[in-house]
Design a protein around this motif. Sequence first.
Motif, PDB file in Angstrom:
ATOM      1  N   MET A 120       0.866  -1.186   0.000  1.00  6.58           N
ATOM      2  CA  MET A 120       0.000   0.000   0.000  1.00  6.58           C
ATOM      3  C   MET A 120       0.897   1.229   0.000  1.00  6.58           C
ATOM      4  O   MET A 120       2.056   1.170   0.434  1.00  6.58           O
ATOM      5  N   ARG A 121       0.359   2.312  -0.521  1.00  6.81           N
ATOM      6  CA  ARG A 121       1.098   3.576  -0.539  1.00  6.81           C
ATOM      7  C   ARG A 121       0.427   4.526   0.445  1.00  6.81           C
ATOM      8  O   ARG A 121      -0.600   5.118   0.137  1.00  6.81           O
ATOM      9  N   PRO A 122       0.997   4.649   1.641  1.00  5.98           N
ATOM     10  CA  PRO A 122       0.386   5.540   2.632  1.00  5.98           C
ATOM     11  C   PRO A 122       0.635   7.000   2.292  1.00  5.98           C
ATOM     12  O   PRO A 122       1.572   7.331   1.554  1.00  5.98           O
ATOM     13  N   SER A 123      -0.183   7.858   2.833  1.00  9.14           N
ATOM     14  CA  SER A 123       0.077   9.288   2.717  1.00  9.14           C
ATOM     15  C   SER A 123       1.326   9.619   3.531  1.00  9.14           C
ATOM     16  O   SER A 123       1.730   8.850   4.413  1.00  9.14           O
ATOM     17  N   PRO A 124       1.969  10.747   3.249  1.00 11.12           N
ATOM     18  CA  PRO A 124       3.148  11.126   4.059  1.00 11.12           C
ATOM     19  C   PRO A 124       2.838  11.169   5.551  1.00 11.12           C
ATOM     20  O   PRO A 124       3.681  10.774   6.365  1.00 11.12           O
ATOM     21  N   ARG A 125       1.650  11.641   5.932  1.00 11.53           N
ATOM     22  CA  ARG A 125       1.278  11.675   7.346  1.00 11.53           C
ATOM     23  C   ARG A 125       1.174  10.274   7.931  1.00 11.53           C
ATOM     24  O   ARG A 125       1.676   9.996   9.019  1.00 11.53           O
ATOM     25  N   ARG A 179      -8.212   5.931  10.054  1.00  5.72           N
ATOM     26  CA  ARG A 179      -8.099   5.798   8.599  1.00  5.72           C
ATOM     27  C   ARG A 179      -6.996   4.805   8.243  1.00  5.72           C
ATOM     28  O   ARG A 179      -7.139   4.003   7.308  1.00  5.72           O
ATOM     29  N   LEU A 180      -5.894   4.859   8.971  1.00  5.26           N
ATOM     30  CA  LEU A 180      -4.778   3.962   8.706  1.00  5.26           C
ATOM     31  C   LEU A 180      -5.158   2.509   8.969  1.00  5.26           C
ATOM     32  O   LEU A 180      -4.790   1.600   8.217  1.00  5.26           O
ATOM     33  N   ARG A 181      -5.946   2.277  10.009  1.00  7.55           N
ATOM     34  CA  ARG A 181      -6.324   0.908  10.355  1.00  7.55           C
ATOM     35  C   ARG A 181      -7.319   0.305   9.364  1.00  7.55           C
ATOM     36  O   ARG A 181      -7.504  -0.907   9.334  1.00  7.55           O
TER      37      ARG A 181
END
Length: 422
Positions: free
Chosen positions: A337-342, A382-384
């Motif tokens: 997955m490509r996470p956001s920088p945050r 959101r990350l989870r």
Amino acid sequence: MSAPGDTELGPEPAVSAGDDPRHYAQLLSAVYDAAMAGEKMPARPRSLISESWDRVLHAGVDPEADVADAGLDVGDIEARRHGSGLLAVLDDLTRGLDSVIADGDNILVVADAGGRVLWRSGAPRVLQRADRLGFVEGADWAENSVGTNAIGTALMSGRAVQVFSAEHFVRSHHSWTCAGAPIRDPRTGTLLGAVDVSGPAATIHPTTVALVDVVAKLAESQLRDHHRRTLDRLRSVAAPMLARLRGPALAVDDDGWVAALDEVTPLTRLSLPRQVSPGRVWLHSLGECDLEPLPGGWLVRVATEQRESSGTAIDLDLSDPRRPVVAVSGIAGSWTMRPSPRHAEILALLARHPDGQSAAALSRHLFGVDDRTITVRAEISRLRKHLGGLIAANPYRFADGVIVAVREEGRVADPTRDASAL
């Protein structure tokens, strides 16, 4: 409460088209005064209202008291919002009822299954009037707390209701009218909450309750579609893995709903432990199983004596800060997955602190202050959605058994072994 009377006050909605709301409010007031005094009523309240009055009398609600509670703090409200199951349809509810609150006479309220107000919107002047009643975010508007009202009564009766003027059990609410409808989880039929439109009693309109009911049902339809799309995405990731595996296995979402299976007796839902993490667990319907995380769910492999449970590895590649990558691998395969920088920054912080970080500590790292906990909790939520049980809570950390490596500027550090490497 069932004192006899000669007539039944009008059908649903509370005031029919063509009725004079002022005359109706006066009659309701007389009915209410007689009912509270235990005297013969000039007319019978609607059965929906009579049944509600019976419930709240039994609960010990004082009709003369201002019973609104102090509400919840912002952190608890945010946690309830994310746990309500209603975030996915909040925009649909708002758009569907925007026309009702556009004139500034009504407010829109969304409550959870317990009657707690999670969101509200409307013109400042109406919100200020609602404030005086304690009709604020975080307040408890269940029937057993504040008496008959559209939120609590819709949740108790399981149907759309309109409560007008003196149909409210608490006297201080008589200047209001409200229309509410329950929202159910289309997968299970359980209550998720209620949507409500409230305003001064003079703004009552017979079509409001029907509109609120339609919007609630549309929200349920959106939840059904959202669930179907989620399972489709999970199936697209899991299907190639299942094809390579030997032995019974299936892919489920975080709630145990089955997206795909192989060599397993067909079933719709699998009962998962309350706290799910990678590794070997006992599942009632399957026995010992190995769980591996998938984006938005889990790969469940029925264990055999010849198969050893393996850990899950995460490779967090920060070598290009503009394009961070998370690679998750296990015995069944891998996915990225490509996470956001945050989100990448949060994952790196969790990797540096394997014992965990509180929301306040993460806020301090991310923003330089420790009071941005609401933002932190929202970002973790959101990350989870992507990493699921790989991130544990209280405090926030990577789940037990997860091996994490962080790649920065051409070097790799294993923070699970040497936190100082970062």
